[in-house]
Motif scaffolding. Structure first.
Motif, mmCIF file in Angstrom:
data_model
loop_
_atom_site.group_PDB
_atom_site.id
_atom_site.type_symbol
_atom_site.label_atom_id
_atom_site.label_comp_id
_atom_site.label_asym_id
_atom_site.label_seq_id
_atom_site.Cartn_x
_atom_site.Cartn_y
_atom_site.Cartn_z
ATOM 1 N N LYS A 1 37.634 34.184 41.498
ATOM 2 C CA LYS A 1 38.964 33.603 41.547
ATOM 3 C C LYS A 1 40.024 34.526 42.139
ATOM 4 O O LYS A 1 41.055 34.067 42.603
ATOM 5 N N ASP A 2 39.770 35.805 42.134
ATOM 6 C CA ASP A 2 40.779 36.726 42.699
ATOM 7 C C ASP A 2 40.926 36.560 44.196
ATOM 8 O O ASP A 2 41.880 37.062 44.784
ATOM 9 N N ALA A 3 39.988 35.860 44.807
ATOM 10 C CA ALA A 3 40.066 35.671 46.255
ATOM 11 C C ALA A 3 41.184 34.707 46.636
ATOM 12 O O ALA A 3 41.600 34.659 47.785
ATOM 13 N N LEU A 4 41.653 33.938 45.644
ATOM 14 C CA LEU A 4 42.754 33.013 45.932
ATOM 15 C C LEU A 4 44.072 33.745 45.746
ATOM 16 O O LEU A 4 44.329 34.297 44.686
ATOM 17 N N THR A 5 44.923 33.713 46.769
ATOM 18 C CA THR A 5 46.254 34.311 46.632
ATOM 19 C C THR A 5 47.280 33.195 46.671
ATOM 20 O O THR A 5 47.062 32.137 47.258
ATOM 21 N N ARG A 6 48.404 33.438 46.035
ATOM 22 C CA ARG A 6 49.417 32.403 45.969
ATOM 23 C C ARG A 6 49.918 32.017 47.359
ATOM 24 O O ARG A 6 50.090 30.839 47.679
ATOM 25 N N GLU A 7 50.128 33.015 48.195
ATOM 26 C CA GLU A 7 50.632 32.713 49.551
ATOM 27 C C GLU A 7 49.608 31.923 50.329
ATOM 28 O O GLU A 7 49.927 30.982 51.057
ATOM 29 N N GLY A 8 48.324 32.335 50.173
ATOM 30 C CA GLY A 8 47.256 31.642 50.878
ATOM 31 C C GLY A 8 47.152 30.193 50.456
ATOM 32 O O GLY A 8 47.039 29.280 51.280
ATOM 33 N N ALA B 1 43.743 32.920 35.760
ATOM 34 C CA ALA B 1 44.241 32.853 37.139
ATOM 35 C C ALA B 1 43.828 31.602 37.901
ATOM 36 O O ALA B 1 44.634 31.014 38.622
ATOM 37 N N ILE C 1 41.765 30.482 53.601
ATOM 38 C CA ILE C 1 42.835 31.400 53.202
ATOM 39 C C ILE C 1 42.728 32.717 53.955
ATOM 40 O O ILE C 1 43.731 33.285 54.398
ATOM 41 N N ASN C 2 41.494 33.191 54.138
ATOM 42 C CA ASN C 2 41.315 34.466 54.820
ATOM 43 C C ASN C 2 41.385 34.357 56.324
ATOM 44 O O ASN C 2 41.327 35.361 57.027
ATOM 45 N N MET D 1 46.529 28.986 39.214
ATOM 46 C CA MET D 1 46.686 28.775 40.656
ATOM 47 C C MET D 1 46.613 27.296 40.989
ATOM 48 O O MET D 1 47.385 26.793 41.798
#
Lengths: 270, 247
Positions: free
Chosen positions: A94-101, A126, A64-65, A130
């Motif tokens: 878990k905050d490392a996951l973004t919806r766009e990613g 979250a 993702i990053n 997700m």
């Protein structure tokens, strides 16, 4: 275009990762190119259950990053052709996951794969949201026990309202019930909820019933999905479930108390 | 010939009557604030008439000015007093009207909970006059739900009935200003008549509810008779008590 299936439950410890591993493996065995993604960032287990923990170089968050490509992060399973695992990060949360990613990763996978299995973390926060957001189908793993059933009910409500399909107004996520750790003896003794009881409360189609089995613990510790242990009832039950998932009509087994033959009773064990 | 400045007409007004039983400022304020919280629109939009017929003690002890001031602080609209001839002078001095004794019946208003009234609570009674100026609301269609209501979900049918064509799971809440119909198992909580309609009812195919309530009068699952459990029932108010009867 891949079908995205989320394995969720609400309650923890009911068999989501076990199920993700076995169902993913079962689909690949039947010839469908399958990826299993571990969404439990920080508490990853899928790599252990699949026996690939020593081959984890890059993980979901790395992809993702942009630290790694999908190809670099995906781990090819050594036993089953067409099966790939995308492990979760253990050091992040878990905050490392973004919806766009997440959407981008799923879209990239969808081009090559037939099935994407999303192994959800427990809870309704979250991480779980997700994992279920992009799902086409959901397998709700439930133990025949009151708190698990209530939590599964909660998750079903959330699936109905907080998935992409719900927000956009598409056909709703197709729900399946997978009952795990079932013991017909305890049901007859009145200690455990029966299949009918759970179906009555949750009112979703039954995908399968996996009996309580010592094979599951053994398989976890060996890093081998239990579906590959095809002599055991649990393994066979998962194979039946995969078959039903693919649209076949398979009769449910292991719902009745098994009549043990003479030798079995003398020697015991399963 | 000058234009008419005004015309006198007869009219009928709906008010809320506050029957005062005891007055000490602290308790009265607290209890009144509670009531306002439960039904803010009702109490703050209707004019209030103080009725001292049931006052315990000497009505001469009441200071109408203080009472009116307190009520105005809570955004109420005191209109006048009645049934307290001893205070007429003081009332007029407070700027409010002395009203004639009522001849109509007052209907008890729904309480916030079914617990018995604590000593010193003041009961609010609504006067229903024949031909009162109450508007007939335009018909609001019932809210229809066809999917199971899952644990953690809350459905509220404002100004109408609620019809659910499936089950209501444990941990779910269904509320309506009108009636509630559950054509399935009712396992969660159902609250009908939440704005005070005491004629609201709850109907279900199978009673397994955690809580049933009509206009604030509730019954818990533990209080339901054994023979009614998991049966098709209706719940309705009879003399302020919530009764559950088989369908």
């Amino acid at each position: 275009m891949a079908k995205i299936i989320v394995i969720t439950s609400g309650k923890g410890g009911v068999g989501k990762t076990t199920t993700s591993a076995s169902i993913g493996t079962g689909l690949a065995i039947k010839g469908h190119k399958t990826a299993i993604i571990d969404f439990d960032v920080g508490l990853r287990n899928l790599d252990l259950i699949m026996g690939c923990e020593r081959r984890v170089v890059y993980d979901f968050v790395n992809v993702i990053n942009g630290d790694a490509t999908l190809k670099q992060a995906l781990i090819k399973d050594k036993r089953t052709e067409k099966l790939f695992i995308l492990p979760a990060s253990q050091t992040r949360d878990k905050d490392a996951l973004t919806r766009e990613g997440v959407e981008k990763v799923l879209n990239d996978l969808a081009e090559d794969f037939d099935f994407i299995i999303c192994d959800s973390p427990a809870g309704i926060e979250a991480g779980a949201l997700m994992a279920m957001y992009f799902a086409d189908e959901a397998i709700v793993v439930t133990n025949p026990e009151v708190s698990s059933v209530r939590d599964s009910d909660r998750i079903l409500g959330i699936l109905q309202s907080k998935s992409r399909r719900a927000e956009v107004g598409n056909e709703p996520v197709k729900e399946h019930l997978l009952l795990t750790r079932y013991s017909p003896e305890r049901v007859i003794a009145g200690e455990m909820l029966s299949v009918a009881d759970v179906e009555d409360i949750l009112a979703i189609p039954l995908l399968g019933v996996v009996p309580e089995s010592q094979a599951v613990l053994k398989a976890s510790n060996q890093g081998q999905p239990v579906i590959l242990d095809d002599k055991t009832h649990a393994g066979q039950a998962y194979a039946d479930a995969v078959s039903r998932l693919l649209g076949n009509d398979v009769q449910h087994r292991f719902l009745e108390v098994e009549k043990k033959g003479f030798f079995n009773r003398v020697i015991g064990g399963r | 010939m000058t234009d008419l400045c005004f015309q006198l007409k007869g009219s009928v007004l709906t008010t809320v009557v506050l029957e005062l039983h005891h007055f000490n400022e602290v308790d009265f304020r607290r209890q009144l604030e509670q009531k306002i919280e439960q039904a803010p629109q009702l109490l703050q939009q209707s004019p209030i008439v103080f009725d001292l017929a049931k006052y315990v003690g000497d009505p001469a002890d009441i200071d109408p000015v203080a009472l009116v001031q307190l009520c105005r602080e809570l955004s109420l609209q005191p209109l006048g007093f009645r049934s307290c001839p001893a205070l007429n002078e003081a009332i007029r001095n407070s700027g409010l009207a002395v009203l004639p004794a009522s001849s109509g019946r007052g209907t008890p208003f729904a309480e916030g909970s079914s617990s018995t009234n604590s000593a010193g609570a003041s009961r609010t009674a609504r006067e229903s006059e024949a031909g009162s100026g109450k508007q007939q609301a335009a018909r609001v269609p019932s809210k229809l739900v066809t999917q199971p209501v899952r644990s953690g979900q809350q459905i509220y049918a404002r100004d109408s009935d609620l019809v659910i064509m499936s089950q209501v799971s444990e941990g779910a809440e269904v509320l309506a200003d009108g009636n509630i119909h559950v054509y399935g198992g009712l396992r969660g909580r159902a609250l009908a008549g939440v704005q005070g309609d005491m004629t609201a009812r709850i109907f279900c195919h199978s009673l397994e509810a955690e809580l049933l309530s009509v206009a604030g009068n509730f019954v818990l699952s533990g209080d339901v008779a054994e023979q009614l459990w998991k049966k098709p029932v209706q719940a309705r108010l009879k003399d302020d008590r919530l009764c559950i009867e088989p369908l």
